[in-house]
Write a protein that holds these residues in place. Structure first.
Motif, PDB file in Angstrom:
ATOM      1  N   MET B   1       0.846  -1.202   0.000  1.00  0.00           N
ATOM      2  CA  MET B   1       0.000   0.000   0.000  1.00  0.00           C
ATOM      3  C   MET B   1       0.881   1.251   0.000  1.00  0.00           C
ATOM      4  O   MET B   1       0.642   2.202  -0.760  1.00  0.00           O
ATOM      5  N   ALA B   2       1.913   1.270   0.830  1.00  0.00           N
ATOM      6  CA  ALA B   2       2.790   2.434   0.928  1.00  0.00           C
ATOM      7  C   ALA B   2       3.471   2.708  -0.408  1.00  0.00           C
ATOM      8  O   ALA B   2       3.538   3.851  -0.865  1.00  0.00           O
ATOM      9  N   THR B   3       3.965   1.654  -1.049  1.00  0.00           N
ATOM     10  CA  THR B   3       4.613   1.818  -2.356  1.00  0.00           C
ATOM     11  C   THR B   3       3.603   2.379  -3.354  1.00  0.00           C
ATOM     12  O   THR B   3       3.919   3.265  -4.136  1.00  0.00           O
ATOM     13  N   PHE B   4       2.408   1.820  -3.274  1.00  0.00           N
ATOM     14  CA  PHE B   4       1.346   2.252  -4.180  1.00  0.00           C
ATOM     15  C   PHE B   4       1.073   3.748  -4.019  1.00  0.00           C
ATOM     16  O   PHE B   4       1.044   4.518  -4.982  1.00  0.00           O
ATOM     17  N   ILE B   5       0.932   4.183  -2.758  1.00  0.00           N
ATOM     18  CA  ILE B   5       0.653   5.612  -2.489  1.00  0.00           C
ATOM     19  C   ILE B   5       1.810   6.469  -2.970  1.00  0.00           C
ATOM     20  O   ILE B   5       1.625   7.496  -3.616  1.00  0.00           O
ATOM     21  N   THR B 433     -19.165   6.520  -1.497  1.00  0.00           N
ATOM     22  CA  THR B 433     -18.107   7.176  -0.735  1.00  0.00           C
ATOM     23  C   THR B 433     -17.045   7.747  -1.665  1.00  0.00           C
ATOM     24  O   THR B 433     -16.568   8.871  -1.476  1.00  0.00           O
ATOM     25  N   THR B 434     -16.671   6.981  -2.670  1.00  0.00           N
ATOM     26  CA  THR B 434     -15.653   7.490  -3.585  1.00  0.00           C
ATOM     27  C   THR B 434     -16.177   8.705  -4.329  1.00  0.00           C
ATOM     28  O   THR B 434     -15.446   9.673  -4.549  1.00  0.00           O
ATOM     29  N   LEU B 435     -17.450   8.678  -4.662  1.00  0.00           N
ATOM     30  CA  LEU B 435     -18.033   9.834  -5.333  1.00  0.00           C
ATOM     31  C   LEU B 435     -17.946  11.063  -4.440  1.00  0.00           C
ATOM     32  O   LEU B 435     -17.608  12.157  -4.881  1.00  0.00           O
ATOM     33  N   MET B 436     -18.229  10.869  -3.147  1.00  0.00           N
ATOM     34  CA  MET B 436     -18.161  11.982  -2.196  1.00  0.00           C
ATOM     35  C   MET B 436     -16.764  12.576  -2.154  1.00  0.00           C
ATOM     36  O   MET B 436     -16.581  13.789  -2.195  1.00  0.00           O
ATOM     37  N   ALA B 437     -15.760  11.709  -2.059  1.00  0.00           N
ATOM     38  CA  ALA B 437     -14.389  12.194  -1.948  1.00  0.00           C
ATOM     39  C   ALA B 437     -14.006  13.007  -3.180  1.00  0.00           C
ATOM     40  O   ALA B 437     -13.427  14.097  -3.070  1.00  0.00           O
ATOM     41  N   ILE B 438     -14.349  12.504  -4.343  1.00  0.00           N
ATOM     42  CA  ILE B 438     -14.023  13.240  -5.568  1.00  0.00           C
ATOM     43  C   ILE B 438     -14.766  14.569  -5.585  1.00  0.00           C
ATOM     44  O   ILE B 438     -14.235  15.603  -5.960  1.00  0.00           O
ATOM     45  N   ASP B 439     -16.016  14.535  -5.139  1.00  0.00           N
ATOM     46  CA  ASP B 439     -16.813  15.748  -5.098  1.00  0.00           C
ATOM     47  C   ASP B 439     -16.184  16.795  -4.190  1.00  0.00           C
ATOM     48  O   ASP B 439     -16.169  17.980  -4.513  1.00  0.00           O
ATOM     49  N   PHE B 440     -15.671  16.371  -3.050  1.00  0.00           N
ATOM     50  CA  PHE B 440     -15.035  17.320  -2.145  1.00  0.00           C
ATOM     51  C   PHE B 440     -13.808  17.954  -2.789  1.00  0.00           C
ATOM     52  O   PHE B 440     -13.506  19.114  -2.564  1.00  0.00           O
ATOM     53  N   GLY B 441     -13.095  17.174  -3.590  1.00  0.00           N
ATOM     54  CA  GLY B 441     -11.961  17.741  -4.315  1.00  0.00           C
ATOM     55  C   GLY B 441     -12.421  18.822  -5.271  1.00  0.00           C
ATOM     56  O   GLY B 441     -11.796  19.869  -5.403  1.00  0.00           O
ATOM     57  N   ALA B 442     -13.563  18.581  -5.907  1.00  0.00           N
ATOM     58  CA  ALA B 442     -14.075  19.559  -6.873  1.00  0.00           C
ATOM     59  C   ALA B 442     -14.650  20.780  -6.175  1.00  0.00           C
ATOM     60  O   ALA B 442     -14.679  21.869  -6.733  1.00  0.00           O
ATOM     61  N   VAL B 443     -15.088  20.601  -4.916  1.00  0.00           N
ATOM     62  CA  VAL B 443     -15.680  21.697  -4.163  1.00  0.00           C
ATOM     63  C   VAL B 443     -14.729  22.880  -4.065  1.00  0.00           C
ATOM     64  O   VAL B 443     -15.128  24.041  -4.153  1.00  0.00           O
ATOM     65  N   ILE B 444     -13.434  22.570  -3.909  1.00  0.00           N
ATOM     66  CA  ILE B 444     -12.432  23.620  -3.747  1.00  0.00           C
ATOM     67  C   ILE B 444     -12.458  24.565  -4.948  1.00  0.00           C
ATOM     68  O   ILE B 444     -12.155  25.739  -4.841  1.00  0.00           O
ATOM     69  N   MET B 491      -6.379  10.516  -4.418  1.00  0.00           N
ATOM     70  CA  MET B 491      -5.574   9.560  -3.676  1.00  0.00           C
ATOM     71  C   MET B 491      -6.337   9.064  -2.459  1.00  0.00           C
ATOM     72  O   MET B 491      -6.299   7.879  -2.118  1.00  0.00           O
ATOM     73  N   ILE B 492      -7.055  10.006  -1.813  1.00  0.00           N
ATOM     74  CA  ILE B 492      -7.856   9.599  -0.655  1.00  0.00           C
ATOM     75  C   ILE B 492      -8.877   8.543  -1.078  1.00  0.00           C
ATOM     76  O   ILE B 492      -9.124   7.577  -0.363  1.00  0.00           O
ATOM     77  N   VAL B 493      -9.453   8.729  -2.272  1.00  0.00           N
ATOM     78  CA  VAL B 493     -10.409   7.740  -2.769  1.00  0.00           C
ATOM     79  C   VAL B 493      -9.758   6.370  -2.850  1.00  0.00           C
ATOM     80  O   VAL B 493     -10.311   5.360  -2.384  1.00  0.00           O
ATOM     81  N   ASP B 494      -8.557   6.342  -3.431  1.00  0.00           N
ATOM     82  CA  ASP B 494      -7.863   5.061  -3.564  1.00  0.00           C
ATOM     83  C   ASP B 494      -7.664   4.392  -2.214  1.00  0.00           C
ATOM     84  O   ASP B 494      -7.890   3.202  -2.040  1.00  0.00           O
TER      85      ASP B 494
END
Lengths: 612, 507
Positions: B1-5, B433-444, B491-494
Motif C-alpha cells: 500500500m505504501a509503495t502504491f501511495i 463514498t468514492t463519489l463523495m471524496a471526488i466531489d469534495f476535491g471539486a468543491v475547492i 488519492m484519498i479515494v484510492d
C-alpha cells in the motif's frame, strides 16, 4: 427570552452537576467574548455617532448602501498600482482636496477644504491655503508637510538613486515615488514652507492649463497623511519638511517606500490600523470585509458640512446582480451596466426606484488614417457621408439611454460646459444622416475603384462594435467601398494602432475632464500628439493646442478647441459617434444621488445622500 | 500500500507540473492584461502600462516567465509562498485565502446537504423501485440537474427571497396555496406509504388533510409573524425521533432499546423546558459543548438501560438525543427571527453576499444572518448535485439488494430492517463514498455561476474574474490549489477503497 425556566426540579435526572458547571463556565467565558466583541463594534459605532452629533450635528443616523463593482485595494490612489476607479470610488469623500471634477466634467473648487488663488500669470503662481481647522481624523493638522509629500511624488523631483532633479527632469530620471503621473507638477519649482504652515505657493516654469486640478484633487494626486508616512519612516512632520528642504535622500527614501507600498491593502490581513488611514473628508473608513463590503462612517473631526447620512456601506456586487439587490432592498444605490436589459428590469420596478441615464466621458469614434487607405480626401469625404451615425445611435445606444444623441465634438463631452458651442460650430452635424448621393459623388471624384477595400479595426470581442461595423458596411458598400470588418485581439489592436497599420480605427477614448490631456490624441505627432497615429497634421491645430495647454485662464479654451474640432471635420479626419451610456438607479426613498459622467462613480457626492 | 501511495504521489506531482505549464502558456496567450489601458487618455496611462509590464514580467518570453513563476511556487516548500501578484499588485496568496474561505463556507455546507438528502432519497427510491415516488423523484432529479444554474438562481431570488420577504410583512396564506400544498402533501403521503388501492386513497386523503390543517393553523395563529416550534411539536417530535431511531437500528422486539430512547427523549423534552436561560446566553462554544454533553448523556442512558443490545441502544439514544437537541436548537433559532427581522429591515432571506455588513447581534441572530445568506446559493448547489447522489445511491443500492448474500440474509429469517440497514446499506455506500471524496476535491474549485449570482467572492469568482482580464497569476494560483485538491482527493479515494473494501486491500 420568552422561554423562562419553569421550576428547576427535574434537571437532576438529565444532566450531572458537573456537566452544568462545564457549560455554565463556558457560557460565561464565551458569553464574555461576545459581549466584548459586540461592545467593541457597537462601542465604536456609538462613539462615532455621539462624536459626530457633538461636532457636526447634521448627520442623520442612517445607513445608505451602495453597490460597487470591484473591491477596494489601495488607500493611496496616486500610485501607479492604486490609481483605479475601484479605489477612487471609496475615497471620493474620504480624502478631500482643493478641487474636484464634478459629475458633468466641470472643475469645482472645494472651498471647505481650502482655497486656491492664482497670484500671477507670468510666471504662473498659485497660492494654496488650507482651511484653518483642516485636520486629519486623528487630529493632526493638514498643512505644509502633506502638501510637500504629494508635490514630491507628483513632480518626479527626487530620483530612485537618491539624487534630485534640481535642473528639471531628464529622460533618465526615475521617480523615487511610483506616482501615476507627473504631468503639470514636473514643471513647477520646488515649493518651500515651514512645518505647520497653512499656506504654500507653487510657481510654474511654464504655463499649465489644468493648474487648478494639478495637486490635491480627485482628478489627480490626493493629499496623503504625511505624518503617517513620516512616522513609518522613523521621523515626524518637522523632520520630513526639513528633509524636503535639504533633499535628504536618507529620510526621503523610506518615506517614499512607505508611500509606494505601505497603503496597499492585503485582503488576507484586512483593514490596516485606523492610525495608518486617517481621513481628511466627511467620511472615514471604519470597516472592511474583503470581497464583501466596506463601511464608511462620518468623520467626527470633519470641519465642513457634515454628511447627510452618517454611514455609507459599499457592497461589492457584480453589475449583473445589482438590479435584483436593489429590488430586494439590500442596496440603495446601484450602477449597473447601461444596457436594455437592466433598463427594462429597472422600469419594471416602477416608482420604487429612481433611474437616471445619461452620457459618460468615454466616447466612441472612427479615426481615418491619412497615411494608408484613407489618404485621399474625397474618399474620406465619401466615408463621412455614408457612416450612419444617427442609425448607430438609434439602434445601439437608445435602447440603453432613451435620450441619447449623436456626439458632435471630439474635444468635449455632452455634459461639459462649452460642448454646445463646439457642437454647433464643428460641422459634424452635417453628417448625422447618411447622404448617399453626396457620398457617391465624392467617391467618384476621388477616382477610387469600385470595391475599394477599407479595413475597420476594432477590439474583439465586443458585440456592439461588430454591430456598428455591420451598419457602416451596409451603408458604405452601396457607395462603392468594400468595408472589411477587422476584429483584433486587444494586444494586436494596440500594436496595429500604434504602428498606424489600419485604414479606419473604431475605438473609444476615456476622457478625464482635463483640457491638458486632449492634445496627446489630436495634435501632430511632432507636436505632442503621441497617440495620433493616423498621420493628421495641421499647424493651426498644433497652434490651438499650444494655446490651450499654456493658457492660465480657461475662458478662451473653448474657442481654441473649436478650431481643432473644425479641422477634424473639415479635413474628414475623425468621426465622433456617441458617448457611452451611463446608468444609476436608487431606492426612491434615498435622495441626493446623481449620475456621474466621469470615472469617479456615483459616490462623488455621497455626503449628500439621505434617506427620506 | 505504501509503495502504491508513493508511486501515485510521484506520478501525480509530475502530472500537476506538466498541467501548470500547459495552463500557464494558454493563459499567457489568452490576451493582454494591458487592454483596458489602451483606450485611456489619462496622463498616467504610460506609467501604468510600464508598471504592469514590469509587475507581471510581460517582456519576458512565456517559457522563462513560467519558470520564474515556478520558482516562486517552489518556495512554498520552505513556507515562503510567492504566487506573484494580480494586475493591481495585490499578492495572489492573500486573494486565494479569502476566496478559499468563502468557497469552503458556501460549497461545503451545500455539498454536505446534497449528500445527506441525496443518499436518503436514493435509498428510499431503491426500496420503492418503480413506484410513483421513484418515478417522480427521478423526474425531479433530472429536471433540476438540467436546469441552468443562473436561471434557477434568478427564480429563487425573485420568489423565495424578494417575494417571500415582502409576504412576511403580512403573512396570510391564500386559499389556493393551501389547496395546492394539501394536494402535494397527499400525493407524497400516497407515494411514500404505498399499499393497495384502498390504503392509497386513505394515505392521499389523510396526507392532504394533515397539510391543510397545518396551513390553516399557521395562518390563523399568525405563526409566521412569531415563529417557533412550540411545546406540542417539541414533545411529539422528540418521541417520534425515539421511535424512529429504534425502528431503524434495533426494531421493537427487544423492548429495552425503545425504553432507553424514550428516556432520552423525555430528558430532552424536560431540558427544552428548563434550559431556555442557558440558550439565551449561548455562544457557538456553548452550543458545541451542549451537543457533546447531550451525546454523552444519551450514550450513557443507552449503555445503562440497553441491556443485551447495548451498542444499538447507545447509537439509537445518541441519534434520539441529537434530534431532540436539534429541535430545541431550531426552536430557539426561530424565536430569534422576529428580533433579527427588525434589525435587517425585513430582509430575512438575502439575495447577495455572505453576511449583512456590520451586523451585530447575539449568537442566534448572527446564525440566522448566515443561514439567511447561505439558503439560496445552497439550494442551487444542492438541486444540481442532488441528481448525481440520488441516482448513484439508488443504482448502487438496487445492485446490492440483488446480491446473493442479501437473499441469504432474507432466507435466514432476518427482518427486512436488518437486511437493509446492516447488510445492504453499508455495501451500497462503498461506491458512493468514492463519489463523495471526488466531489469534495471539486468543491475547492468553487461554483462559478452560483458565486457570481449570489455575490460570494469565492474561488470560482476569482478564476472567472481573472480570466476575463486575463490576469495570469490569480488564474495560476486557482489552478494550483484546485489541481492539488483533485490529486489529493483522488488519492484519498484510492486509500478509502482499500479501507472500505477488504477485497481490494488484499488484492
Amino acid at each position: 427570552m420568552k422561554r423562562t425556566s419553569r421550576g428547576a426540579g427535574p434537571i437532576a435526572l438529565a444532566l450531572s452537576t458537573a456537566a452544568l458547571v462545564v457549560v455554565a463556565g463556558c457560557t460565561t467565558s464565551g458569553g464574555g467574548d461576545t459581549t466584548t466583541t459586540s461592545s467593541s463594534t457597537s462601542g465604536s459605532a456609538s462613539g462615532t455617532t455621539s462624536d459626530s452629533s457633538g461636532s457636526g450635528g447634521g448627520s442623520a443616523d442612517t445607513t445608505i448602501t451602495y453597490a460597487a463593482e470591484q473591491d477596494f485595494y489601495a488607500y493611496n490612489t496616486f500610485t501607479v498600482d492604486g490609481n483605479a476607479t475601484a479605489n477612487q470610488t471609496v475615497l471620493n469623500q474620504v480624502l478631500r482636496g482643493f478641487s474636484y471634477v464634478d459629475n458633468e466634467g466641470a472643475v469645482q473648487m472645494d472651498t471647505e477644504f481650502g482655497t486656491i488663488e492664482k497670484t500671477s500669470d507670468d510666471p504662473l503662481t498659485v497660492q494654496y491655503t488650507f482651511a484653518d481647522d483642516a485636520r486629519w481624523s486623528d487630529g493632526e493638522p493638514i498643512g505644509c508637510a502633506d502638501f510637500l509629500l504629494t508635490w514630491a511624488a507628483g513632480s518626479g523631483y527626487y530620483n530612485k538613486d537618491g539624487s534630485a532633479n534640481t535642473g528639471g527632469r531628464t529622460a533618465e530620471s526615475e521617480n523615487l515615488f511610483d506616482s501615476a503621473s507627473t504631468t503639470g507638477l514636473d514643471q513647477t519649482e520646488k515649493p518651500t514652507c515651514a512645518d505647520g504652515d497653512k499656506t504654500v505657493t507653487l510657481t510654474y516654469k511654464v504655463p499649465y492649463v489644468d493648474w487648478n486640478v494639478a495637486i490635491g484633487t480627485s482628478a489627480g494626486g490626493s493629499f496623503m497623511p504625511a505624518h503617517v508616512a513620516a512616522e513609518q519612516a522613523g521621523t515626524d512632520t518637522a523632520g520630513l519638511v526639513a528633509a524636503f528642504e535639504s533633499d535628504d535622500a536618507a529620510v526621503l527614501t523610506p518615506v517614499a517606500e512607505f508611500w509606494n507600498t505601505g497603503w496597499s491593502l492585503n485582503p488576507d490581513q484586512g483593514l490596516p490600523d485606523a492610525s495608518l488611514i486617517p481621513s481628511s473628508g466627511p467620511f472615514l473608513i471604519s470597516a472592511w470585509d474583503p470581497g464583501q463590503s466596506i463601511t464608511l462612517t462620518a468623520n467626527p473631526e470633519w470641519w465642513g458640512t457634515p454628511p447627510a447620512s452618517n454611514t455609507v456601506v459599499m457592497r461589492f456586487i457584480d453589475q449583473s446582480q445589482q438590479v435584483s439587490a436593489l429590488q430586494s432592498g439590500e442596496v440603495d444605490v446601484i450602477e449597473p451596466q447601461a444596457n436594455p436589459d437592466s433598463l427594462a428590469a429597472l422600469d419594471a420596478l416602477g416608482a420604487a426606484v429612481d433611474v437616471q441615464t445619461g452620457p459618460l466621458f468615454t466616447y466612441e469614434h472612427l479615426d481615418l488614417n491619412v497615411n494608408t487607405g484613407m489618404a485621399n480626401e474625397q474618399l474620406r469625404e465619401a466615408f463621412f457621408n455614408c457612416v450612419p451615425r444617427q442609425q448607430i445611435v438609434d439602434n445601439l445606444i437608445k435602447p440603453s439611454q432613451p435620450d441619447a444623441e449623436v456626439l458632435q465634438s471630439l474635444m468635449l463631452q455632452p455634459t461639459q460646459p462649452g460642448y454646445d458651442e463646439l457642437a454647433a460650430g464643428a460641422g459634424f452635424e452635417n453628417y448625422n444622416e447618411v447622404d448617399l448621393d453626396a457620398a457617391r459623388a465624392a467617391f467618384a471624384a476621388s477616382g477610387a475603384a469600385q470595391g475599394t477595400t477599407v479595413r475597420i479595426i476594432h477590439i474583439d470581442p465586443n458585440p456592439r462594435r461588430t454591430n456598428q461595423v455591420a451598419l457602416i458596411k451596409a451603408s458604405c458598400d452601396q457607395v462603392g467601398f468594400n468595408i472589411q470588418d477587422t476584429p483584433l485581439a486587444s494586444d494586436a489592436f494596440g500594436a496595429a494602432r500604434a504602428s498606424g497599420d489600419y485604414d479606419v480605427a473604431l475605438f473609444a477614448w476615456a476622457g478625464s475632464g482635463l483640457y491638458g490631456s486632449i492634445s496627446a490624441q489630436y495634435a501632430s505627432a511632432g507636436a505632442g500628439g503621441e497617440q495620433n497615429t493616423a498621420g493628421w497634421s495641421d499647424p493651426a491645430v498644433d497652434a490651438a493646442f499650444a494655446a490651450v495647454n499654456s493658457s492660465t485662464d480657461t475662458s478662451g479654451v473653448v474657442d481654441q478647441l473649436l478650431i481643432v474640432d473644425k479641422a477634424l471635420a473639415d479635413n474628414f479626419w475623425s468621426i465622433p459617434l456617441f458617448a457611452f451610456p451611463g446608468l444609476v438607479a436608487s431606492n426612491a426613498d434615498v435622495s441626493g444621488v446623481q449620475l456621474n459622467a466621469g470615472q469617479t462613480q456615483a459616490t462623488w457626492n455621497m455626503q449628500e445622500w439621505a434617506r427620506n | 500500500m505504501a509503495t502504491f501511495i508513493l508511486r501515485r504521489l510521484v506520478v501525480s506531482f509530475f502530472v500537476l507540473l506538466a498541467a501548470t505549464f500547459v495552463v500557464y502558456v494558454l493563459v499567457a496567450n489568452a490576451g493582454d492584461p494591458r487592454t483596458a489601458l489602451l483606450e485611456s487618455t489619462d496622463p498616467s496611462r504610460d506609467a501604468k502600462i510600464a508598471a504592469l509590464t514590469e509587475n507581471l514580467d510581460l517582456d519576458t518570453p512565456v517559457v522563462p516567465r513560467y519558470f520564474g513563476w515556478l520558482g516562486g511556487v517552489a518556495q512554498c516548500f520552505v513556507g515562503q509562498c510567492d504566487l506573484g501578484t494580480n494586475i493591481n499588485g495585490a499578492p495572489v496568496t492573500g486573494l486565494l485565502s479569502v476566496a478559499l474561505g468563502s468557497t469552503l463556507r458556501l460549497v461545503l455546507f451545500a455539498t454536505v446537504m446534497a449528500i445527506l438528502f441525496g443518499v436518503i432519497v436514493g435509498i428510499v427510491t431503491a426500496l420503492r423501485q418503480y413506484s410513483g415516488l421513484d418515478y417522480s423523484t427521478t423526474f425531479l432529479a433530472f429536471l433540476f440537474f438540467s436546469l441552468p444554474a443562473f436561471w434557477i438562481a434568478v427564480l429563487l431570488k425573485q420568489f423565495l427571497a424578494i417575494k417571500f420577504n415582502s409576504w412576511l410583512s403580512d403573512p396570510v396564506i391564500p386559499l389556493w396555496l393551501t389547496i395546492v400544498l394539501a394536494a402535494l402533501g397527499g400525493l407524497l403521503a400516497m407515494a411514500l406509504i404505498g399499499g393497495d388501492r384502498r390504503q392509497r386513497m386513505i394515505s392521499l386523503v389523510g396526507g392532504a388533510a394533515v397539510v391543510a390543517a397545518v396551513c390553516v393553523y399557521l395562518d390563523v395563529s399568525k405563526w409566521f409573524a412569531q415563529p417557533g416550534i412550540g411545546p406540542v411539536v417539541m414533545i411529539v417530535g422528540s418521541l417520534a425521533a425515539a421511535v424512529g431511531a429504534t425502528a431503524l437500528l434495533s426494531g421493537f422486539r427487544y423492548r429495552r432499546v425503545l425504553i432507553a430512547t424514550l428516556i432520552t427523549a423525555v430528558v430532552g423534552i424536560i431540558c427544552s423546558f428548563s434550559l431556555g436561560w442557558l440558550l439565551d446566553i449561548s455562544t457557538a462554544g456553548t452550543i458545541i459543548i451542549l451537543a457533546i454533553v447531550t451525546l454523552a448523556v444519551s450514550g450513557a442512558i443507552g449503555a445503562l438501560v440497553g441491556g443485551v443490545l447495548r451498542s444499538q441502544a447507545v447509537k439509537a439514544c445518541m441519534i434520539t438525543g441529537f434530534l431532540s437537541g436539534a429541535l430545541i436548537f431550531a426552536d430557539r433559532l426561530l424565536q430569534a427571527v422576529t428580533g433579527y427581522s427588525d434589525k435587517v429591515r425585513g430582509i430575512l432571506i438575502a439575495t447577495i453576499g455572505s453576511n449583512t455588513p456590520n451586523f451585530s447581534g447575539d449568537f442566534w441572530e448572527t446564525t440566522l444572518d448566515q443561514l439567511g445568506h447561505l439558503l439560496l446559493p445552497s439550494i442551487v448547489i444542492v438541486l444540481i448535485s442532488f441528481a448525481t447522489y440520488t441516482r448513484y445511491t439508488r443504482s448502487s443500492m438496487l445492485e446490492t439488494m440483488n446480491q446473493d448474500y442479501v437473499r441469504t440474509a432474507r432466507a435466514k429469517g432476518l427482518t427486512e430492517r436488518t437486511v437493509v440497514v446492516r447488510h445492504a446499506f453499508r455495501n451500497a455506500m462503498i461506491p458512493v463514498t468514492t463519489l463523495m471524496a471526488i466531489d469534495f476535491g471539486a468543491v475547492i474549485g468553487g461554483a462559478v455561476i452560483t458565486e457570481t449570482v449570489f455575490g460570494w467572492q469565492g474561488m470560482g469568482r476569482l478564476f472567472t474574474d481573472a480570466l476575463r482580464i486575463p490576469d495570469p497569476n490569480p488564474v495560476m494560483g486557482f489552478f494550483l490549489v484546485t489541481g492539488t485538491a483533485v490529486v489529493v482527493f483522488n488519492m484519498i479515494v484510492d486509500i478509502l477503497y482499500g479501507v472500505l473494501d477488504p477485497r481490494i486491500r488484499t488484492a
